[in-house]
Each structure stands twice: as C-alpha cells, then as structure tokens.
Enzyme design. Structure first.
Site, PDB file in Angstrom:
ATOM      1  N   GLY A  17       0.603  -1.262  -0.235  1.00 16.84           N
ATOM      2  CA  GLY A  17       0.076  -0.076  -0.073  1.00 16.84           C
ATOM      3  C   GLY A  17       0.853   1.220  -0.089  1.00 16.84           C
ATOM      4  O   GLY A  17       0.262   2.195  -0.555  1.00 16.84           O
ATOM      5  N   ASP A  50      10.110  -7.630  -2.113  1.00 15.29           N
ATOM      6  CA  ASP A  50       8.814  -8.235  -1.541  1.00 15.29           C
ATOM      7  C   ASP A  50       8.825  -9.468  -1.854  1.00 15.29           C
ATOM      8  O   ASP A  50       9.228 -10.192  -2.866  1.00 15.29           O
ATOM      9  CB  ASP A  50       7.624  -7.277  -2.081  1.00 15.29           C
ATOM     10  CG  ASP A  50       6.433  -7.398  -1.369  1.00 15.29           C
ATOM     11  OD1 ASP A  50       6.344  -8.545  -0.753  1.00 15.29           O
ATOM     12  OD2 ASP A  50       5.925  -6.631  -0.873  1.00 15.29           O
ATOM     13  N   LEU A  77      -5.995  -5.004  -3.520  1.00 13.10           N
ATOM     14  CA  LEU A  77      -6.147  -4.429  -4.684  1.00 13.10           C
ATOM     15  C   LEU A  77      -6.704  -2.823  -4.647  1.00 13.10           C
ATOM     16  O   LEU A  77      -6.684  -2.053  -5.182  1.00 13.10           O
ATOM     17  CB  LEU A  77      -7.003  -4.932  -5.952  1.00 13.10           C
ATOM     18  CG  LEU A  77      -6.221  -6.370  -6.417  1.00 13.10           C
ATOM     19  CD1 LEU A  77      -7.018  -7.202  -7.421  1.00 13.10           C
ATOM     20  CD2 LEU A  77      -5.041  -5.829  -6.928  1.00 13.10           C
ATOM     21  N   CYS A 136      -2.765  -4.291   8.845  1.00  8.94           N
ATOM     22  CA  CYS A 136      -3.856  -3.828   8.132  1.00  8.94           C
ATOM     23  C   CYS A 136      -4.905  -4.842   8.086  1.00  8.94           C
ATOM     24  O   CYS A 136      -6.111  -4.555   7.888  1.00  8.94           O
ATOM     25  CB  CYS A 136      -3.289  -3.470   6.685  1.00  8.94           C
ATOM     26  SG  CYS A 136      -2.484  -2.116   6.893  1.00  8.94           S
ATOM     27  N   CYS A 159     -14.515 -16.967  16.392  1.00  5.65           N
ATOM     28  CA  CYS A 159     -14.030 -15.532  15.966  1.00  5.65           C
ATOM     29  C   CYS A 159     -13.553 -15.814  14.449  1.00  5.65           C
ATOM     30  O   CYS A 159     -13.741 -16.961  13.798  1.00  5.65           O
ATOM     31  CB  CYS A 159     -12.799 -15.217  16.670  1.00  5.65           C
ATOM     32  SG  CYS A 159     -11.248 -16.303  16.560  1.00  5.65           S
TER      33      CYS A 159
END
Ligand SMILES: [Zn+2]
Lengths: 479, 107
Positions: free
Chosen positions: A98, A119, A128, A253, A432
């Site tokens: 991001g 990466d 995306l 995130c 959960c």
C-alpha cells in the site's frame, strides 16, 4: 468449481502474455518513432542539434527525456540539475504494498535512474483496493514482477531490479548497499528496526512511513546520513523508538483495516521526500564540519482529524543509541552473522494453542448441534464492525476487546451478555475469524468459573469462521 | 490564591490510542495546578490522571506499562518530543497541548 478455476487461471496467464506482447510492440514503436524523427528532422531541436538524439553528446538528456520530464524540470526547485541528479540516483523500495506502490509509481515517473523493489509476497485480491500497481489479472503473481510490469509502462527508461524475497539480516547489507536512498514501506516492527539498522551501518537516508485505518505517519531518518557516533547525523528509528511496542499492541492492516487512499497519501509523501532529497543533493553525506543541525520532524496524517496534517519535532540522535551512538555495538558482521534476532526483539506472537483438543469443536460438528436444536449459546468475539458484515445465525456478539483487562468493568465479571434463560449446563461455543481470539476468551471464561462447577462445556470452533466456510457454508462471505 | 487553582490543558490521542478514550481524539481538561503534596503538576502526573480518571477502557496496559508510558507511544508537548522538554518531570503550563501518538506499523 475446479474446472472453472483452471480455466480462469489459463485465461489470466494468456491475458498476461498478451499484455507483455502489447508492451513489447509499444516499446518497438516508440523506438521506431524516436529514430524516425531524428532522421527526418521532424523535431526542431533535432534540426538545430543533430547530435542531441539519444547519444547525448551535446545535451545531457535525450529528446524524449526533455519532453517526458519537462513539466517537472521547469519547476524552479528541480531544474536541469535536479533532473540529472534524479537520473543518476538509485532508490530502494522495501515493500511493494500500500505504501510501496504509490511511492514507486511517482518515483519511476520522476526519472530516477535505478529502482529496486523488495517483496517476497504474491498479489492477493484483498490488496487491490490500495496497492495500485497490481491488478485483478496479476493476482497470484509475485508482487515485485507485477509492480515492475506496471512501472515499465509508466517509464521504460529506468533500470528496475526485482528482489523477490523479504528483507532479512542476512541479505540486508547486499541489497541496501546497492542503492543511494531507502524507503521503508513494510508492515511490521521487526523489519522497521532491521531496515533502520542497515541504513545506519551503510550511511543511507531512510524515508519511513506507515498507516493503519484512517491514520498515517512519516519520518525521514538518518538524515544527514553521517556515520554512527557523529552526533550531527539524523536520529535513527531506534533513537525515536528505543524499545519495540508489545507484540499484542501491534495491529496489521489485515487485522485493523486500512483505507486505501490514506496509505496512498503516505506513499505519495514518501515519493515527495525522495525527490526533494535527491534534487537537493543530500544523498551523499556532507562534510560534517559544515552541518547546521536541523530538527527531524514526524508528519502525522489523520483523515478524520482537524486539521488532517500535523508536524511534530523529534529528538536528535540518542547519546546511548544501540545503533548510531558513539557507544553503539551494532556492526555489519553481527547483522550478517545472524546474531541479532529481530523477530524475538519485537516479541513473537506465539502460535495460539491455548485450548486442548477436547475443548475445541470442528465447524461441521457445531453445524450438526445447531441443526439438532440442542440448547447452547454461540458467542462471536469479533469486533462489532466485523460482526455486522456477516455472522452465523443465532450467534451473539461480545467483542474480544471487552474481555481484556481484569477490572470490575470487564465483561468477565459482569457477564450481562449471558441470557437468563440459558440453563446452567448448556454449552457455550466461542467463534472468531480464525480461531485465535476465541481460544483466549474460552480460557478466560473457564477461569472465571462460568462452567457451572464443571456441568457446562465451554470451548471454541476450531479455525473459526474460515472453517465454517470450508466445512459448512461455501457461500460464506469471507473478507 | 485559592487551593482550587486549575490549569486548562488540551490532551489529544492519535494512531489508535483514541479507542482507549471513548473514541474521542481531543479532550479539553481542567486539572488542579498542584498535586497531593502541593507540588506543581507534571506530565507524569497527567499520565496517571488520564489512566485513572479519563480512560474508560479496561486495557490500561495498552497505555501504561510498568509505571511508564508503554513503548511505541510518543508523547509530544506542544508538538515537540517530551524528551526535549524534560519528559515526565515537565511542569504543566496553562493551555499546553499534550499529544499521545501510538506508532503505526501497517503499510
Ligand atoms: Zn539511533
């Protein structure tokens, strides 16, 4: 299902192949056009300066480059000198997510000569909404390849280097050493400490950014990039954060969520800093006797804040810093030799295995209990915003956060969520997203004595709602 | 002067810390000018006060750990790192702005 997947996969690879072919044709066309103009003298500058094309004997840039970068070169703070500095510089972007995607797009567009991307991940569809160099048809591809493919279409002039693995203490020196400037676009504390250490040891400026939910942060570290021990150098990540945060306070995130344009803003700000630093000739460590120390700032961005941007002044280098002080014990050899365990330093989140096998139930077995109509309670411990997206029929929501901490207000001691009508022996099932938090809560409830003296079974659904999708309901909206 | 003398301060939370304070980023507070021993109140005193009087969330360890602001939280006094201002011993002045920032790691 399987057949459709295979067909989709074949189609995706054919689209990629065709796109690559289209790109080659476009590049070929661009070359033909450039040389064509040179020969016909179609371009007025070419007429006056026949040697100006490509070889750059008279002009330092090619005709195409003057056109491509013209709009930024006429900005007074850039100029021809700034453009040449960009062209002769190299930038390493660690993380093609991001932050890395928008940063790389603008850095490539600006004409930086060499761009490296680090990466080890592959593109997922959940990336995306924010990772703008990747696309629906590059899902499954290595992120570095997907990103470089897009960057070449923005600007084919640069040299792009793919490092398709995660940064590690073993490879950090070799990778970081090959560039002038480093961008930290990663997503966890361990890599942030590692990258900072490598930048201190190799005297590189580090542009570090991060984001979560609707907030972002940006710091330019080790600027000026003077050797460890020189107090005039800029502070490093360890000067600002000498101790890592407790692992349980760190949200990714994937757990906390992230708004695409918020992390985009932070990546774009990293690109702005990169261009400014290169253009101002700051990447080479200056003569330390002439340095006027300027304070290091941190830029805070809160999409919901008023005002949204705020700049705060940070401390200078820490006199007892582990990495950059005169007494620093950090060495390149200790990095490469593997004597520093960054994951351990930042506190490993232990694999959650709190409950015994007989305290857990498979999703399919729970589904049967529900079908039979047996008296029980299903408690979903995800946060409310996730519960609202989707939940199992009949479940109640008591968020994980309300169980944490031991004071009287906690939901453990006042189980007001427990229906009065529930018989004392009726079992309680916890669920959960993935089956981690549910184990923690099951243990808390058992320890708090909700088992009715052993008459009530308390446990969780193993692997959570992920297992529910796999075993029970294929239409479950996994997010 | 009366013993009730107060100091108006603004306390702000960002980077997710606001969740521990009823999802409210900005708190306008009036704190006593002197502590229990009659000494001027400090930022260290304020941290304790926030923990005991203002924080509704039960997860105190997300804000204070072992008697200190937990690692990963920056404290800014009027937009400057509190380490430039004497850290916890800084005596609060009227209209001070104290900002607590939790570091983010996502990207
Ligand atoms: Zn340092």
């Amino acid at each position: 299902m399987e057949g459709a997947n295979a067909k989709a996969h074949t189609l995706r690879s054919r689209i990629l192949e065709t796109e690559a072919q289209l790109k080659r044709l476009k590049e070929e066309l661009a070359q033909v056009e450039v040389s064509g103009k040179a020969h016909t003298g179609h371009d007025s500058s070419a007429k006056e300066n026949p040697v100006a094309q490509g070889t750059g004997q008279k002009w330092p840039l090619s005709a195409e480059e003057y056109k491509r970068y013209g709009r930024q070169m006429i900005v007074p703070s850039i100029g021809i000198l700034g453009q040449l500095r960009l062209k002769s510089s190299s930038v390493l972007i660690i993380g093609a997510g991001g932050l890395g995607c928008p940063a790389a797009a603008y850095i490539a567009g600006a004409g930086v000569g060499k761009i490296g991307l680090v990466d080890g991940d592959t593109v997922e569809v959940s990336n995306l909404h924010r990772q703008i160099l990747h696309s629906t048809c590059t899902v499954g591809m290595r992120k570095v390849d997907s990103a470089i493919c897009f960057l070449k279409s923005i600007n084919p002039n640069a040299t792009y280097v793919a490092h398709p693995w995660h940064i590690s203490p073993e490879n950090a020196q070799e990778i970081v050493g090959g560039y002038d400037l480093v961008l930290d676009c990663t997503d966890n504390p361990a890599s942030r400490y590692l990258i900072s250490d490598a930048c201190v040891l190799l005297s590189k400026i580090l542009i570090s950014a991060s984001a979560l939910r609707t907030d972002g942060q940006l710091i330019v570290l080790n600027s000026p990039p003077l050797p460890p021990g020189n107090v005039a150098g800029g502070p490093c990540y360890r000067c600002v954060f000498p101790k890592p945060p407790p692992a349980e306070s760190v949200l990714t995130c994937g757990e906390g969520g992230i708004l695409g344009p918020v992390v985009g803003v932070m990546g774009v700000l990293q690109a702005v800093e990169t261009i400014e630093i290169i253009v101002q000739g700051k990447i080479t460590p200056p003569d330390s006797t002439q340095i006027v120390a300027s304070p290091t700032n941190m830029v805070l961005y809160s999409a919901l804040g008023t005002p949204p941007f705020r700049s705060v002044r940070l401390r200078p280098r820490r006199p007892d810093c582990f990495a950059c002080s005169p007494d620093a014990t950090l060495r390149l050899e200790s990095l490469k030799g593997g004597s520093l365990d960054y994951a351990l330093f930042c506190g490993l989140m232990p694999a959650v295995n709190i409950l015994r096998p007989d305290e857990r139930i498979e999703a399919r077995d729970y589904a049967q209990i529900q079908k039979n109509g047996d008296m029980h309670l299903l408690v979903d411990v995800r946060e409310k915003v996730q519960f609202d997206i989707c939940h199992i029929e009949g479940s109640i929501n008591v968020p994980f956060s309300t169980f944490k901490g031991g004071n009287q207000e906690s939901r453990i001691h006042k189980p007001d969520w427990l229906p009065q009508s529930l018989p004392p022996e009726a079992p309680i099932y916890l669920v959960c997203r993935l089956g981690n938090d549910s184990q923690v809560v099951a243990r808390i409830l058992k320890d708090a004595g909700l088992t009715s003296g052993g008459a009530r079974w308390i446990g969780d659904i193993k692997d959570g709602l992920k297992a529910w999708k796999d075993q029970v309901d294929g239409h479950w909206p996994e997010y | 002067m009366a013993a009730e003398e107060i100091i108006p301060v603004v306390v702000e939370f960002t980077g997710g810390l606001e969740m521990l304070f009823a999802d409210q980023r900005k708190h306008t507070l009036a704190v006593p000018a002197k502590d229990e021993e009659g000494k001027p109140v400090t930022v260290g005193w304020l941290v304790n006060y926030l923990c005991e009087k203002v924080m509704k969330d039960s997860r105190k360890e997300m804000f204070v750990l072992d008697g200190h602001v937990r690692p990963g939280i920056l404290v800014l006094i009027n937009d400057a790192d509190w380490e430039l201002e004497g850290e916890a011993s800084y005596a609060l002045q009227p209209k001070d702005n104290i900002l607590f920032v939790s570091t983010l790691h996502g990207g």
